[in-house]
Design a protein around this motif. Sequence first.
Motif, PDB file in Angstrom:
ATOM      1  N   SER A   1      25.590  54.010 -88.121  1.00  0.00           N
ATOM      2  CA  SER A   1      26.706  53.371 -87.061  1.00  0.00           C
ATOM      3  C   SER A   1      26.845  51.745 -87.344  1.00  0.00           C
ATOM      4  N   ARG A   2      25.612  50.920 -87.837  1.00  0.00           N
ATOM      5  CA  ARG A   2      26.287  49.717 -88.151  1.00  0.00           C
ATOM      6  C   ARG A   2      27.009  49.644 -89.228  1.00  0.00           C
ATOM      7  N   ASP A   3      26.905  50.464 -90.287  1.00  0.00           N
ATOM      8  CA  ASP A   3      27.952  50.587 -91.286  1.00  0.00           C
ATOM      9  C   ASP A   3      29.387  50.964 -90.715  1.00  0.00           C
TER      10      ASP A   3
ATOM     11  N   ASN B   1      19.837  54.374 -85.633  1.00  0.00           N
ATOM     12  CA  ASN B   1      21.204  53.959 -86.423  1.00  0.00           C
ATOM     13  C   ASN B   1      22.501  55.122 -85.992  1.00  0.00           C
TER      14      ASN B   1
END
Length: 246
Positions: A147-149, A203
């Motif tokens: 999710s950060r990506d 994530n």
Amino acid sequence: MAFLKKKKSAAEEPKVLPQHIGIIMDGNGRWAKKRMLPRSAGHSAGAKVFRTIARYCSDIGIKYLTVYAFSTENWRRPQQEIDALMKLFKEYLNEALRDFQDDSIVVKFIGDKSGFSDEIRALMEETEDGSKDRDGMVLNIAMNYGSRDEIVRAVKKISQGVKKGEIDIDSINEDLVNDNLYTAGQPDPDLIIRPSGEYRISNFMLWQSAYTEFVIMNKLWPDFTKEDLDEAIDIFNNRNRRFGGV
Ligand code: IPE
Ligand code: IPE
Ligand code: MG
């Protein structure tokens, strides 16, 4: 007693189906270890369960299902395990996903496809193309997803729009961020289920899960059944969602 008015139990209330369910398919390795099997055997068993549960969700009328199959951090695993997982993905892309044709399921892959081999990437694109005109449940398979990506990617896309003069900084809002995520156009998950008893998000859908109900279950993913899914939906039905209100 006949005169006593029976209180309506929760079970008698009409059940609300979550529109979008997310599942962190975790616990394959521990399932295999318990049986003295290689971790890859756990992944194969987990893949079978994925097939059953995806079809079940479609049958009961879930509109969106997102399953977390491989994270951006899972590349840290031993090469042997990565190889086994890639082999399994290939098998599934070649066979099992075609099954979903009967259920009119729309298959989408969320995540960075460029991390996979040309062969796997081509199969992913073929599967998406072949299912895009169907009208059933949307099945998001999160592969090489983090999710950060996903958020960094959205920030880059928006920044490019600003640089080109296509986006005014003052027009950047939550809707625009949503429109630049892999899940653009889809509702946020109402319910995220994590089997295997881990109390963390690892994530997965960080932005989208702002008001999602979490259900942690102690079963390992290869042991997960349709009844467990029903139970998670029951737990969801007993939650009081307030979205910041009262
Ligand atoms: C989930 O099961 C599958 C993937 C992350 C690919 P795990 O492999 O993480 O299983 P455990 O958590 O080690 O039991
Ligand atoms: C999350 O499980 C990713 C998937 C299920 C695909 P992990 O097993 O990678 O998560 P951690 O390492 O326990 O947080
Ligand atoms: Mg795990």
